[in-house]
Design a protein around this motif. Structure first.
Motif, short mmCIF file in Angstrom:
data_model
loop_
_atom_site.label_atom_id
_atom_site.label_comp_id
_atom_site.label_asym_id
_atom_site.label_seq_id
_atom_site.Cartn_x
_atom_site.Cartn_y
_atom_site.Cartn_z
N SER A 1 0.83 -1.20 0.00
CA SER A 1 0.00 0.00 0.00
C SER A 1 0.87 1.26 0.00
CB SER A 1 -0.94 0.00 1.21
OG SER A 1 -0.21 0.07 2.42
N LEU A 2 2.11 1.13 0.48
CA LEU A 2 3.00 2.28 0.57
C LEU A 2 3.61 2.66 -0.77
CD1 LEU A 2 4.84 1.36 3.90
CD2 LEU A 2 2.97 2.99 3.57
N GLY B 1 1.64 2.53 -3.55
CA GLY B 1 0.52 2.95 -4.38
C GLY B 1 -0.42 1.86 -4.86
N GLU C 1 -3.52 -0.48 -4.95
CA GLU C 1 -4.86 -0.33 -4.37
C GLU C 1 -5.31 -1.63 -3.69
OE1 GLU C 1 -6.77 2.48 -4.39
OE2 GLU C 1 -5.12 3.58 -5.27
N ARG D 1 -4.76 0.07 1.54
CA ARG D 1 -4.81 1.42 0.96
C ARG D 1 -6.25 1.88 0.78
NH1 ARG D 1 -1.86 5.27 -1.24
NH2 ARG D 1 -2.64 6.44 -3.04
N LYS D 2 -7.11 0.97 0.33
CA LYS D 2 -8.52 1.34 0.16
C LYS D 2 -9.15 1.71 1.51
CE LYS D 2 -9.47 -1.23 -4.11
NZ LYS D 2 -9.98 -0.09 -4.91
N HIS E 1 -7.52 2.98 4.01
CA HIS E 1 -6.95 4.29 4.37
C HIS E 1 -7.69 5.42 3.64
CE1 HIS E 1 -3.97 7.31 5.44
NE2 HIS E 1 -3.87 7.62 4.17
#
Length: 237
Positions: A178-179, A181, A183, A187-188, A190
């Motif tokens: 997720s760091l 980029g 998805e 990350r979603k 966040h």
């Protein structure tokens, strides 16, 4: 935390989180395949009579296990992107090349855990009775027959506990992508928590999904241990 006025309801993001969960498990499974392949090659290299193969496998397992996963992730994603573009420029290709975060994540996680799998497989191979391998050779079996009829089933019985532990850690390490980029569901979650101001709800959902994944994995690993244990018992009679 109270939901901000006019912000989307958390349930609206359920589909997005589930899509991220599917991407996470795809990433983990593909990384596992690479890790198993590299791990087997590393184990065979460390047990080889070839000095260069032993040296190369030793460097790989030592260096990779000594560098944090996040640092390696950034090195592959950013350093690899820089290297590829420099190589492309050297042959006259002027367009900028972007490395897909999914591909970068699969390669990096597979590469990292291949080193751990290598040690797991090396120990498992050493645990197999070498006399049985020699007996197979004396009966005229080919190397492939000895591997998949004698060595592999017994090796897997010894390797499964360590392989299972590596898989569970690998599965959780997918959150690192997720760091860069990707998805994935972390990350979603966040992004959704930023829109709704409800971070607890989304990250709790992610924690529950990871727990479901690991619980299913533990059940399958237990079945595999029973399966290979039964095969060895039948072969001993």
């Amino acid at each position: 935390m109270a939901q901000a006025s006019g912000s989307p309801h958390p349930i609206e993001y359920a589909g997005s989180i589930l899509d991220g969960a599917l991407l996470t498990i795809e990433l983990a499974l593909l990384s596992l395949l690479i890790a198993i392949l590299l791990g087997m090659l590393a184990a065979l290299g460390k047990l080889s009579n070839n000095l260069f193969a032993r040296w190369l496998a030793g460097i790989y397992t030592t260096v990779i296990r000594g560098i944090p996963e996040l640092v390696l992730m950034f090195l592959v994603f950013y350093g690899g992107q820089l290297l590829i573009n420099e190589l492309a420029a050297s042959v006259g290709y002027e367009d900028y090349i972007d490395i897909d975060p999914f591909i970068s994540g699969v390669i990096t996680i597979g590469f990292i855990y291949g080193a751990y799998m290598g040690e797991t497989f090396r120990g498992a191979i050493l645990a197999v009775d070498q006399g049985q391998l020699e007996a197979g050779s004396a009966y005229g079996m080919t190397r492939w027959q000895i591997f998949h009829r004698i060595l592999f089933p017994q090796m897997m019985r010894h390797a499964l506990p360590g392989l299972g532990n590596n898989w569970l850690v690998l599965l959780k390490a997918t959150a690192l992508v997720s760091l860069i980029g990707l998805e994935d569901m972390v990350r979603k979650a966040h992004l959704a928590s930023g829109s709704t101001q409800e971070p607890f709800i989304f990250f709790l959902a992610v924690a529950v999904i990871f727990l479901i994944f690991t619980s299913i994995s533990v059940a399958l690993l237990q079945w595999a241990e029973n399966h290979y244990g039964a095969c060895v018992k039948r072969g001993s009679h």
